[in-house]
Every structure is written in structure tokens, then in C-alpha cells.
Design an enzyme around this catalytic site. Structure first.
Site, PDB file in Angstrom:
ATOM      1  N   ARG A 213       1.002  -1.133   0.157  1.00  0.00           N
ATOM      2  CA  ARG A 213      -0.035   0.046   0.240  1.00  0.00           C
ATOM      3  C   ARG A 213       0.701   1.196  -0.115  1.00  0.00           C
ATOM      4  NH1 ARG A 213      -3.066  -3.099   3.716  1.00  0.00           N
ATOM      5  NH2 ARG A 213      -4.678  -4.317   2.519  1.00  0.00           N
TER       6      ARG A 213
ATOM      7  N   LYS B   1       3.701  11.244 -11.334  1.00  0.00           N
ATOM      8  CA  LYS B   1       2.876  10.656 -11.985  1.00  0.00           C
ATOM      9  C   LYS B   1       3.639   9.221 -12.305  1.00  0.00           C
ATOM     10  CE  LYS B   1      -0.034  13.798 -14.777  1.00  0.00           C
ATOM     11  NZ  LYS B   1      -0.353  14.286 -16.231  1.00  0.00           N
TER      12      LYS B   1
ATOM     13  N   GLU C 147      10.025  17.562 -25.342  1.00  0.00           N
ATOM     14  CA  GLU C 147       9.484  17.832 -24.031  1.00  0.00           C
ATOM     15  C   GLU C 147       9.977  19.275 -23.495  1.00  0.00           C
ATOM     16  OE1 GLU C 147       6.626  16.366 -22.618  1.00  0.00           O
ATOM     17  OE2 GLU C 147       6.892  14.041 -23.017  1.00  0.00           O
TER      18      GLU C 147
ATOM     19  N   LYS D  21       8.376  22.648 -14.138  1.00  0.00           N
ATOM     20  CA  LYS D  21       7.448  21.373 -13.574  1.00  0.00           C
ATOM     21  C   LYS D  21       7.357  21.410 -12.042  1.00  0.00           C
ATOM     22  CE  LYS D  21       6.180  17.062 -14.318  1.00  0.00           C
ATOM     23  NZ  LYS D  21       6.189  15.833 -14.934  1.00  0.00           N
TER      24      LYS D  21
ATOM     25  N   GLU E  24      -3.574  17.226 -10.795  1.00  0.00           N
ATOM     26  CA  GLU E  24      -3.937  17.834 -12.282  1.00  0.00           C
ATOM     27  C   GLU E  24      -5.404  18.167 -12.079  1.00  0.00           C
ATOM     28  OE1 GLU E  24      -2.208  16.050 -15.596  1.00  0.00           O
ATOM     29  OE2 GLU E  24      -4.149  16.009 -16.736  1.00  0.00           O
TER      30      GLU E  24
ATOM     31  N   ARG F  36      -1.992  21.795 -14.149  1.00  0.00           N
ATOM     32  CA  ARG F  36      -1.031  20.795 -14.630  1.00  0.00           C
ATOM     33  C   ARG F  36      -1.194  20.089 -15.644  1.00  0.00           C
ATOM     34  NH1 ARG F  36       1.685  15.985 -10.976  1.00  0.00           N
ATOM     35  NH2 ARG F  36       2.999  15.095 -12.763  1.00  0.00           N
TER      36      ARG F  36
ATOM     37  N   ASN G 190       0.611  18.539 -20.728  1.00  0.00           N
ATOM     38  CA  ASN G 190       0.137  17.755 -21.618  1.00  0.00           C
ATOM     39  C   ASN G 190      -0.085  18.028 -22.940  1.00  0.00           C
ATOM     40  OD1 ASN G 190       0.138  15.536 -20.084  1.00  0.00           O
ATOM     41  ND2 ASN G 190      -1.717  16.068 -19.003  1.00  0.00           N
TER      42      ASN G 190
ATOM     43  N   HIS H 119       0.040  15.882 -26.027  1.00  0.00           N
ATOM     44  CA  HIS H 119      -0.255  14.552 -25.654  1.00  0.00           C
ATOM     45  C   HIS H 119      -1.290  13.696 -26.046  1.00  0.00           C
ATOM     46  CE1 HIS H 119       3.333  15.618 -23.437  1.00  0.00           C
ATOM     47  NE2 HIS H 119       3.543  14.741 -22.861  1.00  0.00           N
TER      48      HIS H 119
ATOM     49  N   HIS I  42      -0.403  10.323 -27.545  1.00  0.00           N
ATOM     50  CA  HIS I  42      -0.728   9.064 -26.959  1.00  0.00           C
ATOM     51  C   HIS I  42      -1.565   8.326 -27.922  1.00  0.00           C
ATOM     52  CE1 HIS I  42      -0.389  10.622 -22.579  1.00  0.00           C
ATOM     53  NE2 HIS I  42       0.704  10.313 -23.054  1.00  0.00           N
TER      54      HIS I  42
ATOM     55  N   HIS J 142       7.917   8.260 -27.320  1.00  0.00           N
ATOM     56  CA  HIS J 142       6.807   9.174 -26.861  1.00  0.00           C
ATOM     57  C   HIS J 142       7.228  10.762 -27.217  1.00  0.00           C
ATOM     58  CE1 HIS J 142       4.375  10.858 -23.628  1.00  0.00           C
ATOM     59  NE2 HIS J 142       5.306  11.510 -23.483  1.00  0.00           N
TER      60      HIS J 142
HETATM   61  P1  NAD Z   1      12.742   5.035 -22.139  1.00  0.00           P
HETATM   62  O1  NAD Z   1      12.553   4.986 -20.714  1.00  0.00           O
HETATM   63  O2  NAD Z   1      11.952   3.817 -22.918  1.00  0.00           O
HETATM   64  O3  NAD Z   1      14.222   5.145 -22.516  1.00  0.00           O
HETATM   65  C1  NAD Z   1      14.518   5.471 -23.747  1.00  0.00           C
HETATM   66  C2  NAD Z   1      15.605   4.580 -24.119  1.00  0.00           C
HETATM   67  O4  NAD Z   1      16.853   4.844 -23.797  1.00  0.00           O
HETATM   68  C3  NAD Z   1      15.536   2.933 -23.671  1.00  0.00           C
HETATM   69  O5  NAD Z   1      15.711   2.052 -24.688  1.00  0.00           O
HETATM   70  C4  NAD Z   1      16.227   3.011 -22.308  1.00  0.00           C
HETATM   71  O6  NAD Z   1      16.916   1.849 -21.888  1.00  0.00           O
HETATM   72  C5  NAD Z   1      17.506   3.843 -22.908  1.00  0.00           C
HETATM   73  N1  NAD Z   1      18.268   4.451 -21.807  1.00  0.00           N
HETATM   74  C6  NAD Z   1      18.064   5.143 -20.761  1.00  0.00           C
HETATM   75  N2  NAD Z   1      18.834   5.856 -20.233  1.00  0.00           N
HETATM   76  C7  NAD Z   1      19.990   5.402 -21.132  1.00  0.00           C
HETATM   77  C8  NAD Z   1      21.190   6.248 -21.064  1.00  0.00           C
HETATM   78  N3  NAD Z   1      21.686   7.016 -20.131  1.00  0.00           N
HETATM   79  N4  NAD Z   1      22.170   5.614 -22.079  1.00  0.00           N
HETATM   80  C9  NAD Z   1      21.706   4.852 -22.940  1.00  0.00           C
HETATM   81  N5  NAD Z   1      20.490   4.368 -23.188  1.00  0.00           N
HETATM   82  C10 NAD Z   1      19.572   4.875 -22.087  1.00  0.00           C
HETATM   83  O7  NAD Z   1      12.050   6.182 -22.627  1.00  0.00           O
HETATM   84  P2  NAD Z   1      11.821   7.897 -21.908  1.00  0.00           P
HETATM   85  O8  NAD Z   1      11.774   8.622 -23.148  1.00  0.00           O
HETATM   86  O9  NAD Z   1      12.879   7.979 -21.111  1.00  0.00           O
HETATM   87  O10 NAD Z   1      10.359   7.594 -21.376  1.00  0.00           O
HETATM   88  C11 NAD Z   1       9.265   7.487 -21.921  1.00  0.00           C
HETATM   89  C12 NAD Z   1       8.260   7.256 -21.050  1.00  0.00           C
HETATM   90  O11 NAD Z   1       8.134   8.190 -20.202  1.00  0.00           O
HETATM   91  C13 NAD Z   1       7.005   6.855 -21.627  1.00  0.00           C
HETATM   92  O12 NAD Z   1       6.272   5.854 -21.238  1.00  0.00           O
HETATM   93  C14 NAD Z   1       6.164   7.940 -21.201  1.00  0.00           C
HETATM   94  O13 NAD Z   1       4.717   7.768 -21.078  1.00  0.00           O
HETATM   95  C15 NAD Z   1       6.804   8.578 -19.921  1.00  0.00           C
HETATM   96  N6  NAD Z   1       6.404   9.698 -19.374  1.00  0.00           N
HETATM   97  C16 NAD Z   1       5.994   9.927 -17.967  1.00  0.00           C
HETATM   98  C17 NAD Z   1       5.964  11.088 -17.766  1.00  0.00           C
HETATM   99  C18 NAD Z   1       5.444  11.342 -16.127  1.00  0.00           C
HETATM  100  O14 NAD Z   1       5.182  12.353 -15.797  1.00  0.00           O
HETATM  101  N7  NAD Z   1       5.188  10.458 -15.351  1.00  0.00           N
HETATM  102  C19 NAD Z   1       6.156  12.187 -18.377  1.00  0.00           C
HETATM  103  C20 NAD Z   1       6.456  11.973 -19.603  1.00  0.00           C
HETATM  104  C21 NAD Z   1       6.776  10.767 -20.127  1.00  0.00           C
HETATM  105  N1  GLY Z   2       4.198  14.726 -18.164  1.00  0.00           N
HETATM  106  C1  GLY Z   2       2.996  15.712 -17.449  1.00  0.00           C
HETATM  107  C2  GLY Z   2       2.709  15.764 -16.219  1.00  0.00           C
HETATM  108  O1  GLY Z   2       3.638  15.176 -15.367  1.00  0.00           O
HETATM  109  O2  GLY Z   2       1.873  16.035 -15.882  1.00  0.00           O
END
Ligand code: NAD
Ligand code: GLY
Length: 372
Positions: A119, A141, A183, A225, A235, A239, A243, A246, A250, A263
Site C-alpha cells: 500500500r 505520475k 518535451e 515542472k 491535475e 498541470r 500535456n 499528448h 498518445h 514518446h
Molecule cells: P525509455 O525509458 O524507454 O528510455 C529510452 C531508451 O533509452 C530505452 O531503450 C532505455 O533503456 C535507454 N536508456 C535510458 N537511459 C540511457 C542512457 N543513459 N544511455 C543509453 N541508453 C539509455 O523512454 P523515455 O523517453 O525516457 O520515457 C518515455 C516514457 O516516459 C513513456 O512511457 C512516457 O509515457 C513516460 N512519461 C511519463 C511522464 C510522467 O510524468 N510520469 C512524463 C513524460 C513521459
Molecule cells: N508529463 C505531464 C505531467 O507530469 O503532468
């Protein structure tokens, strides 16, 4: 030099540390980990690069590790279960801390596991992609994808701290850096015209991975942020501006099958669609759209959706967006550059025209590619 910013959320407030070599300087951040038990969650790509350094930094603690398969296609409930299994097999109790070492996929999944395990337990973010350093690691998030919708299962769960070692960007692939830049550009477009101008002036240095310029971009994004999240953690209003692009993006990711489009790439195309609709709604000028396009093009980001995607595909997939309220689609649009709004006040005819125009462009581009 290490920079510290704070996300102000009363008893859930936490620091963001930004600096070079932070993985090897735990003295800056180790006190934010309250437990003796720690579970590092990473993936098959990041583990060989950085896992040993984190293990060394955590010397003295009871360390367990889960190494997940790499990719957006694994951001789901099945993979999440591997984290829970690892925690139970290592007898981790409710005072454990999960350490997310990787990009946004690892951060979102680890955070969600931390929100659910017994939890709710502590977690810290060690983001290693530009996208994760400027966006996903901050704000709490967390979640996973469902085949029918992106990030549809999740929770708000804030980390105990965010540790951004900008040196980790040196090993990142160029297309992943570009995805992060989408971003970065988003922050300028929604809230800070000066920052947008700064990005335009410094894009070449960002792409060349100039450490000081990258650190400055990360600082400003995290500052924006942190401010937005402090004002609206769950949100209810402002907030949602984060997006921009997005809802369209998405839809592209879900349509293409998770992992086909990065992404950030999908967000870039979605941002252009939102900008086009903003112009059709009487806000942006045509010259603003051209300006955004130029920046995305320079950043080596795509400008058009997948050629086979139809307006009907967009509308079907956007109908499950989290911003839909009582069946009413709401979008983030731009009143002007640096000034975004959340609104349902757009005409469906204008939205259809935006989608049709983008799909025409995508088809023309695909035909051109076949001809050459
Ligand atoms: P990812 O986590 O898939 O990383 C991209 C690639 O880079 C992967 O293959 C990973 O293994 C590799 N990698 C990571 N660090 C590395 C490094 N230092 N050197 C070499 N390779 C490396 O993708 P991302 O773009 O980091 O994240 C995208 C995800 O984040 C999506 O799922 C999206 O929905 C999510 N997201 C979440 C929020 C939030 O607020 N929580 C905001 C934006 C995006
Ligand atoms: N990436 C959008 C948020 O964190 O609200």
C-alpha cells in the site's frame, strides 16, 4: 557543481539534485533514502552502463535488484509483476525504498510499484534519459500502459528525491536525445516564451550535448515542472498544460503499437496538431506554426503522423484520453507562444480539418519517400 531545486508539497516535498557525476557522489543525496533495504529497478540496457555505480553508491545497505526487459512495449502489468515478485522474494518490507534507474519507462513503472507494494513505500528517481530528467521523474505520475490506452493504469506517488546526473546523457542515442528535446520545447511553448527563444538560440549546443547548456535546460524545465506540480499535484487544472500535444501523441503511440514511436516523437507531432488547431481556432498565427515546425525539424523530430492513421483512428483513441470529462474531449491549445490553455472550446469541424491536413501531409511524405 550540484544544483538543488525543491518540489514544494508540504509533507511530501522533495529535492531535485542536478549535476555532473552525481552517481558517484552519494553524499549529496544518500540521506534522502530512509531505509536499509533498497530495491534497484533498471533494465537490460541501463544495467550494464550504470548499475554497478549505484550499487557502490549504496554500499552498506541491503540491496536487491530487478532488471526488466527494455522498451515501452514492456510497460505493462505483466512486467510490473516482476518487481513485486523480486520484492517478495527478497523479503522487502514496508520500509523499503525502490530506486528507479533508467528512462521514463523504468521511472513510471517503479513509481507505480512503489505506490502499490504493501500500500505504498518510498522510491527515488535516478533518470538517465533527457526526457526523464526534464519531465517524467518529477511530479509523481506513475503507471503502466493498457493495450487500449497509454498510461491508463497508475497512481500519483511522489518520489523521495530525484537525482539527475547529467553525465548519463553521454551514452544516450541521438533519437532519444531528440525525443527529450520535444518535451523541453513543450515547456517553452506552454509557459515561457523567453525559454523558447533560449532553446532556439541554443539548440545546436543542446544537440552537441554541451554539459552546461544541457544542465541549464534541465534546470529550467524542472523549475517550471516543480512550480506547476506544487500548485496542482493531481491535475485538477494547471498541470494539464504539461500535456500539450499528448492527447494526439498518445493516440499515435497506441495506434502504432507501444515502442514503434518514441514518446517524444509522438508528442512533437501532437504538438504540431495542437498548434494547427489553435491557429484554426483564431489564436496562433500561421507564422507561429512555421516557427514550431522549424524548431522540431532542427531537433530531428517528425512532423507528421503515421501515414496509414486516419481521422477516425485519432478520434477513437483520443476518446479514452484522461482529460475527457463526461464524454467531452478537452485539449491543450496555445493562445499564443508561451501561453497555453485547457479547453473544450474548439469546433469539431476545425479538429477534423487539422487531422485531415496532417494526414494529407503524411501521405504526401510517404509517397515522396516511395518515389525516391
Ligand atoms: P525509455 O525509458 O524507454 O528510455 C529510452 C531508451 O533509452 C530505452 O531503450 C532505455 O533503456 C535507454 N536508456 C535510458 N537511459 C540511457 C542512457 N543513459 N544511455 C543509453 N541508453 C539509455 O523512454 P523515455 O523517453 O525516457 O520515457 C518515455 C516514457 O516516459 C513513456 O512511457 C512516457 O509515457 C513516460 N512519461 C511519463 C511522464 C510522467 O510524468 N510520469 C512524463 C513524460 C513521459
Ligand atoms: N508529463 C505531464 C505531467 O507530469 O503532468
Amino acid at each position: 557543481m550540484t544544483l538543488r531545486l525543491d518540489v514544494a508539497l508540504n509533507e511530501r516535498s522533495y529535492p531535485i539534485f542536478i549535476g555532473q557525476g552525481l552517481l558517484d557522489r552519494p553524499e549529496c543525496w544518500i540521506d534522502t533514502i530512509r531505509s536499509n533495504q533498497v530495491m534497484i529497478v533498471t533494465n537490460t540496457t541501463v544495467a550494464p552502463l550504470y548499475l554497478e555505480r549505484i550499487r557502490l553508491a549504496l554500499t552498506g545497505k541491503q540491496i536487491a535488484t530487478v532488471i526488466l526487459p527494455d522498451g515501452e512495449q514492456f510497460k505493462n502489468l505483466d512486467t510490473l509483476d516482476q518487481i513485486f515478485t523480486g520484492l517478495l522474494q527478497s523479503r522487502h518490507n514496508r520500509t523499503t525504498t525502490l530506486v528507479a534507474l533508467g528512462g521514463g519507462v523504468i521511472g513510471d513503472m517503479t513509481g507505480f510499484a512503489a505506490a502499490c507494494y504493501q500500500r505504498g513505500v518510498d522510491f527515488v528517481q535516478i533518470p538517465t534519459t533527457l526526457l526523464a530528467q526534464v519531465d517524467s521523474s518529477v511530479g509523481g505520475k506513475t503507471g503502466v500502459n493498457h493495450p487500449l490506452g497509454k498510461n491508463m493504469i497508475g497512481a500519483f506517488h511522489q518520489p523521495r528525491c530525484v537525482i539527475i546526473d547529467t553525465d548519463t546523457l553521454n551514452t544516450l542515442a541521438d533519437n532519444q536525445l531528440a525525443a527529450g528535446l520535444a518535451e523541453v520545447i513543450k515547456y517553452g511553448l506552454i509557459l515561457d516564451l523567453n525559454f523558447l527563444q533560449w532553446i532556439e538560440a541554443n539548440l545546436d549546443s543542446l544537440q552537441a550535448r554541451n554539459p552546461a547548456i544541457l544542465a541549464e535546460a534541465i534546470r529550467r524545465c524542472c523549475e517550471i515542472k516543480a512550480q506547476v506540480v506544487s500548485e496542482d499535484e493531481t491535475e485538477q487544472g494547471k498541470r494539464a498544460l504539461l500535456n500539450l500535444g499528448h492527447t494526439f501523441g498518445h493516440a499515435i503511440e497506441t495506434y502504432s503499437g507501444y515502442g514503434s514511436w518514441l514518446h517524444g516523437e509522438a508528442v512533437a507531432v501532437g504538438t504540431l496538431l495542437a498548434a494547427d488547431l489553435s491557429q484554426r481556432s483564431g489564436w496562433l498565427e500561421k507564422s507561429d506554426i512555421e516557427r514550431i515546425k522549424r524548431l522540431f525539424l532542427r531537433a530531428q523530430l517528425p512532423l507528421t503522423p503515421p501515414p496509414a492513421m486516419t481521422s477516425a483512428d485519432f478520434m477513437r483513441l483520443m476518446a479514452v484520453d484522461k482529460k475527457v470529462l463526461d464524454g467531452q474531449l478537452r485539449l491543450i491549445l496555445l493562445r499564443q507562444l508561451g501561453d497555453a490553455l485547457v479547453t473544450e472550446q474548439f469546433s469539431t469541424t476545425a479538429l477534423a480539418a487539422t487531422l485531415d491536413a496532417a494526414i494529407l501531409d503524411a501521405t504526401a511524405l510517404a509517397t515522396q519517400a516511395l518515389d525516391t
